[in-house]
Structures are given as C-alpha cells and as structure tokens.
Scaffold this motif. Structure first.
Motif, PDB file in Angstrom:
ATOM      1  N   ASP A   1      11.926  -1.947 -11.858  1.00  0.00           N
ATOM      2  CA  ASP A   1      12.667  -0.921 -12.601  1.00  0.00           C
ATOM      3  C   ASP A   1      12.436   0.446 -11.937  1.00  0.00           C
ATOM      4  OD1 ASP A   1      10.090  -0.270 -13.277  1.00  0.00           O
ATOM      5  OD2 ASP A   1      10.243  -0.948 -15.337  1.00  0.00           O
ATOM      6  N   ASP A   2      12.589   1.522 -12.676  1.00  0.00           N
ATOM      7  CA  ASP A   2      12.451   2.858 -12.082  1.00  0.00           C
ATOM      8  C   ASP A   2      11.027   3.412 -12.161  1.00  0.00           C
ATOM      9  OD1 ASP A   2      12.310   3.324 -14.772  1.00  0.00           O
ATOM     10  OD2 ASP A   2      13.817   4.913 -14.806  1.00  0.00           O
ATOM     11  N   THR A   3      10.043   2.537 -12.357  1.00  0.00           N
ATOM     12  CA  THR A   3       8.655   2.980 -12.452  1.00  0.00           C
ATOM     13  C   THR A   3       8.207   3.701 -11.189  1.00  0.00           C
ATOM     14  OG1 THR A   3       8.225   1.041 -13.806  1.00  0.00           O
ATOM     15  CG2 THR A   3       6.305   2.191 -12.954  1.00  0.00           C
ATOM     16  N   LEU A   4       8.616   3.209 -10.019  1.00  0.00           N
ATOM     17  CA  LEU A   4       8.218   3.839  -8.747  1.00  0.00           C
ATOM     18  C   LEU A   4       8.657   5.298  -8.739  1.00  0.00           C
ATOM     19  CD1 LEU A   4       7.056   3.589  -5.867  1.00  0.00           C
ATOM     20  CD2 LEU A   4       9.358   2.951  -5.117  1.00  0.00           C
ATOM     21  N   ASN A   5       9.872   5.537  -9.123  1.00  0.00           N
ATOM     22  CA  ASN A   5      10.414   6.889  -9.195  1.00  0.00           C
ATOM     23  C   ASN A   5       9.527   7.779 -10.067  1.00  0.00           C
ATOM     24  OD1 ASN A   5      12.107   9.075  -9.240  1.00  0.00           O
ATOM     25  ND2 ASN A   5      13.783   8.064 -10.288  1.00  0.00           N
ATOM     26  N   LYS A   6       9.198   7.296 -11.264  1.00  0.00           N
ATOM     27  CA  LYS A   6       8.393   8.079 -12.214  1.00  0.00           C
ATOM     28  C   LYS A   6       6.993   8.332 -11.674  1.00  0.00           C
ATOM     29  CE  LYS A   6      10.905   6.704 -16.343  1.00  0.00           C
ATOM     30  NZ  LYS A   6      11.294   5.453 -16.945  1.00  0.00           N
ATOM     31  N   LEU A   7       6.393   7.300 -11.083  1.00  0.00           N
ATOM     32  CA  LEU A   7       5.031   7.458 -10.549  1.00  0.00           C
ATOM     33  C   LEU A   7       5.000   8.494  -9.425  1.00  0.00           C
ATOM     34  CD1 LEU A   7       3.888   3.730 -10.439  1.00  0.00           C
ATOM     35  CD2 LEU A   7       2.966   5.523 -11.901  1.00  0.00           C
ATOM     36  N   LEU A   8       5.990   8.445  -8.545  1.00  0.00           N
ATOM     37  CA  LEU A   8       6.008   9.388  -7.425  1.00  0.00           C
ATOM     38  C   LEU A   8       6.351  10.802  -7.883  1.00  0.00           C
ATOM     39  CD1 LEU A   8       7.724   7.243  -4.651  1.00  0.00           C
ATOM     40  CD2 LEU A   8       5.290   7.836  -4.854  1.00  0.00           C
TER      41      LEU A   8
ATOM     42  N   GLY B   1       0.810  -1.224   0.000  1.00  0.00           N
ATOM     43  CA  GLY B   1       0.000   0.000   0.000  1.00  0.00           C
ATOM     44  C   GLY B   1       0.835   1.262   0.000  1.00  0.00           C
ATOM     45  N   GLY B   2       2.143   1.110  -0.052  1.00  0.00           N
ATOM     46  CA  GLY B   2       3.032   2.255   0.075  1.00  0.00           C
ATOM     47  C   GLY B   2       2.959   3.262  -1.054  1.00  0.00           C
ATOM     48  N   LEU B   3       2.736   2.808  -2.280  1.00  0.00           N
ATOM     49  CA  LEU B   3       2.714   3.737  -3.404  1.00  0.00           C
ATOM     50  C   LEU B   3       1.643   4.801  -3.211  1.00  0.00           C
ATOM     51  CD1 LEU B   3       3.656   4.724  -6.159  1.00  0.00           C
ATOM     52  CD2 LEU B   3       2.095   3.075  -7.208  1.00  0.00           C
ATOM     53  N   SER B   4       0.416   4.377  -2.917  1.00  0.00           N
ATOM     54  CA  SER B   4      -0.648   5.375  -2.749  1.00  0.00           C
ATOM     55  C   SER B   4      -0.407   6.237  -1.516  1.00  0.00           C
ATOM     56  CB  SER B   4      -2.026   4.704  -2.711  1.00  0.00           C
ATOM     57  OG  SER B   4      -2.040   3.660  -1.780  1.00  0.00           O
ATOM     58  N   ALA B   5       0.163   5.656  -0.444  1.00  0.00           N
ATOM     59  CA  ALA B   5       0.459   6.437   0.756  1.00  0.00           C
ATOM     60  C   ALA B   5       1.525   7.495   0.467  1.00  0.00           C
ATOM     61  CB  ALA B   5       0.919   5.505   1.879  1.00  0.00           C
ATOM     62  N   LEU B   6       2.579   7.105  -0.222  1.00  0.00           N
ATOM     63  CA  LEU B   6       3.654   8.044  -0.545  1.00  0.00           C
ATOM     64  C   LEU B   6       3.166   9.165  -1.448  1.00  0.00           C
ATOM     65  CD1 LEU B   6       6.558   5.494  -1.065  1.00  0.00           C
ATOM     66  CD2 LEU B   6       6.413   7.218   0.752  1.00  0.00           C
TER      67      LEU B   6
ATOM     68  N   ILE C   1      13.551   7.090   1.394  1.00  0.00           N
ATOM     69  CA  ILE C   1      12.401   6.176   1.451  1.00  0.00           C
ATOM     70  C   ILE C   1      12.820   4.751   1.122  1.00  0.00           C
ATOM     71  CG2 ILE C   1      10.164   5.607   0.409  1.00  0.00           C
ATOM     72  CD1 ILE C   1       9.888   8.619  -0.286  1.00  0.00           C
ATOM     73  N   VAL C   2      12.383   3.827   1.976  1.00  0.00           N
ATOM     74  CA  VAL C   2      12.426   2.409   1.624  1.00  0.00           C
ATOM     75  C   VAL C   2      10.992   1.964   1.378  1.00  0.00           C
ATOM     76  CG1 VAL C   2      12.749   0.060   2.490  1.00  0.00           C
ATOM     77  CG2 VAL C   2      14.556   1.751   2.796  1.00  0.00           C
ATOM     78  N   GLN C   3      10.726   1.552   0.147  1.00  0.00           N
ATOM     79  CA  GLN C   3       9.449   0.945  -0.239  1.00  0.00           C
ATOM     80  C   GLN C   3       9.779  -0.483  -0.645  1.00  0.00           C
ATOM     81  OE1 GLN C   3       5.783   1.734  -1.280  1.00  0.00           O
ATOM     82  NE2 GLN C   3       6.123  -0.464  -1.222  1.00  0.00           N
TER      83      GLN C   3
ATOM     84  N   GLU D   1       5.428  12.375 -10.383  1.00  0.00           N
ATOM     85  CA  GLU D   1       4.229  13.058 -10.878  1.00  0.00           C
ATOM     86  C   GLU D   1       3.455  13.759  -9.764  1.00  0.00           C
ATOM     87  OE1 GLU D   1       1.864  10.121 -12.880  1.00  0.00           O
ATOM     88  OE2 GLU D   1       3.517   9.590 -14.225  1.00  0.00           O
ATOM     89  N   HIS D   2       3.758  13.428  -8.508  1.00  0.00           N
ATOM     90  CA  HIS D   2       2.974  13.944  -7.389  1.00  0.00           C
ATOM     91  C   HIS D   2       3.716  14.947  -6.519  1.00  0.00           C
ATOM     92  CE1 HIS D   2      -0.369  11.218  -8.115  1.00  0.00           C
ATOM     93  NE2 HIS D   2       0.574  10.409  -8.578  1.00  0.00           N
ATOM     94  N   THR D   3       4.909  15.359  -6.943  1.00  0.00           N
ATOM     95  CA  THR D   3       5.659  16.305  -6.118  1.00  0.00           C
ATOM     96  C   THR D   3       6.566  17.172  -6.980  1.00  0.00           C
ATOM     97  OG1 THR D   3       7.167  16.543  -4.238  1.00  0.00           O
ATOM     98  CG2 THR D   3       7.547  14.654  -5.680  1.00  0.00           C
ATOM     99  N   LEU D   4       6.842  18.370  -6.470  1.00  0.00           N
ATOM    100  CA  LEU D   4       7.798  19.258  -7.124  1.00  0.00           C
ATOM    101  C   LEU D   4       9.219  19.002  -6.625  1.00  0.00           C
ATOM    102  CD1 LEU D   4       5.629  22.490  -7.001  1.00  0.00           C
ATOM    103  CD2 LEU D   4       6.116  21.049  -8.990  1.00  0.00           C
ATOM    104  N   LEU D   5       9.342  18.236  -5.545  1.00  0.00           N
ATOM    105  CA  LEU D   5      10.664  17.892  -5.034  1.00  0.00           C
ATOM    106  C   LEU D   5      11.319  16.897  -5.991  1.00  0.00           C
ATOM    107  CD1 LEU D   5       9.606  17.351  -1.325  1.00  0.00           C
ATOM    108  CD2 LEU D   5      11.076  19.210  -2.149  1.00  0.00           C
ATOM    109  N   PRO D   6      12.617  17.042  -6.268  1.00  0.00           N
ATOM    110  CA  PRO D   6      13.263  16.063  -7.152  1.00  0.00           C
ATOM    111  C   PRO D   6      13.387  14.702  -6.469  1.00  0.00           C
ATOM    112  CG  PRO D   6      14.861  17.691  -6.365  1.00  0.00           C
ATOM    113  CD  PRO D   6      13.526  18.100  -5.834  1.00  0.00           C
ATOM    114  N   ILE D   7      13.008  13.650  -7.207  1.00  0.00           N
ATOM    115  CA  ILE D   7      13.075  12.278  -6.677  1.00  0.00           C
ATOM    116  C   ILE D   7      14.051  11.484  -7.518  1.00  0.00           C
ATOM    117  CG2 ILE D   7      11.803  10.122  -6.312  1.00  0.00           C
ATOM    118  CD1 ILE D   7       9.331  11.650  -5.887  1.00  0.00           C
ATOM    119  N   ARG D   8      14.882  10.679  -6.831  1.00  0.00           N
ATOM    120  CA  ARG D   8      15.746   9.779  -7.584  1.00  0.00           C
ATOM    121  C   ARG D   8      16.110   8.562  -6.768  1.00  0.00           C
ATOM    122  NH1 ARG D   8      21.102  10.757  -8.529  1.00  0.00           N
ATOM    123  NH2 ARG D   8      22.284  11.538  -6.797  1.00  0.00           N
ATOM    124  N   GLU D   9      16.432   7.496  -7.498  1.00  0.00           N
ATOM    125  CA  GLU D   9      16.952   6.303  -6.842  1.00  0.00           C
ATOM    126  C   GLU D   9      18.402   6.563  -6.466  1.00  0.00           C
ATOM    127  OE1 GLU D   9      16.639   2.492  -8.660  1.00  0.00           O
ATOM    128  OE2 GLU D   9      14.471   2.447  -8.383  1.00  0.00           O
TER     129      GLU D   9
END
Length: 190
Positions: free
Chosen positions: A44-51, A13-18, A35-37, A53-61
């Motif tokens: 692959d890097d799908t989690l990075n891309k999905l998250l 359930g972490g994706l929707s929570a994050l 974050i540990v999910q 889309e929901h923030t202006l903060l830069p996200i990376r693995e």
C-alpha cells in the motif's frame, strides 16, 4: 550542467537507505527525484508515509501521465514499471525485468533516453542485479552515476554488480550521496 532528474534504485534495505538520503536533502532542492524501491505487489502507500516523515520535499506515488515537477520525490507504485517521457511519467504493466516490477533498469533506461547527460543515476543497497543495465545506459548517454559504498549497504549485491559493470563516477556512503546530490543540483550554494 543543469540536471533534469535524479533516478534512484534500491531493493533489500532500501527503506533505511532512502530515509538517510532524504533526511539530508534540503527543502529547496529543485531537481525532481524518481525512486524505484522493490516491494511486494500488494504493497500500500506505507512506503510513501514512512519516507515523508524524513524529508520536507513532497513525496508521492506516481500516477500515469503525472507531470514531472521540480523539487518533488516520486515513488514507483507497487507492481508497475515507472518510465520517464518528455516532462511526464508513464506507468507500465509489462513483464517484470530482472524479476522485478517496478524495475530499476526500466526507470534508468527511460530517463537516459529522454534526458541523456542531464540524468544522475543512483544505485543503493539491494540483493539482485536490477539497475546494472540502466546505470550502464545512464553512463553511456553522458549522465552521472553514483553507487552506495557496498560495505555500507544492508545488501551489497546490487552495488557490487553496478560497480563491476559500470565505471561509476562516485562510490559513496549514504550521507555522502546526499551531499553530492546537493553539490550537483545546487552548484551555487554558499
């Protein structure tokens, strides 16, 4: 008190929570978030891309030895433990902890070792007990602890385990977790 890092652990359930938490954080948040999910080791890097889309903060693995930068969100890569070292991250392929690699405990314990009372540990939805020992250590070293209100979690096992094992500072819904992080990390906001 100024915080050096926010560590977040989640599983089922972490994706929707994050998404909810990240959507409610301001673009000028200065404290880095790691974050540990839990996810499949072939992810692959799908989690990075999905998250992203929901923030202006830069996200990376994270890559091994990456510097920890203010205002960034870092994801543990699939099948690697994520550790905090002074001013940078380290990756490890040590044995899984609580059947997980990346392990929430490993991230939280290493953050507590390096930053002590300057860590905020957050446990979200999940279907196992990973994170309990790490959250205990964050609390023991003087850091702050936040756990998702179990009744709002897709899987309440992880939040309930954390609450039963640690005298947590706050038990909050996802949107309240985001606003609490903003209060703690931006204490002079108007």
């Amino acid at each position: 008190m100024s915080f050096k890092i926010v560590v977040i652990g989640t599983s089922l359930g972490g994706l929707s929570a994050l998404k909810i938490i990240l959507r409610n954080l301001p673009a000028d948040l200065v404290v880095p978030i790691a974050i540990v999910q839990h996810r499949h080791k072939e992810s692959d890097d799908t989690l990075n891309k999905l998250l992203q889309e929901h923030t202006l903060l830069p996200i990376r693995e994270v890559e091994d030895k990456d510097q920890i930068e203010s205002g960034h969100v870092y994801l543990a890569p699939a099948d690697y433990h994520l550790l905090i070292e002074p001013n940078h991250f380290a990756l490890s392929t040590d044995e899984p902890v609580s059947y997980a690699r990346p392990s929430i405990d490993v991230l939280f314990e290493s953050a507590a070792d390096i930053y002590a009372q300057q860590v905020i540990g957050v446990i979200l939805t999940g279907a196992n007990q990973d994170g309990v020992q790490g959250l205990k250590k964050v609390k023991a070293r003087g850091g702050l602890t936040i756990v998702q209100e179990p009744t709002t979690a897709e899987s309440c096992i992880m939040p309930e385990a954390a609450i039963s094992a640690v005298a947590v500072d706050w038990i909050l819904s996802l949107s309240d977790i985001a606003s609490q992080l903003v209060k703690l990390c931006h204490p002079i906001r108007k």
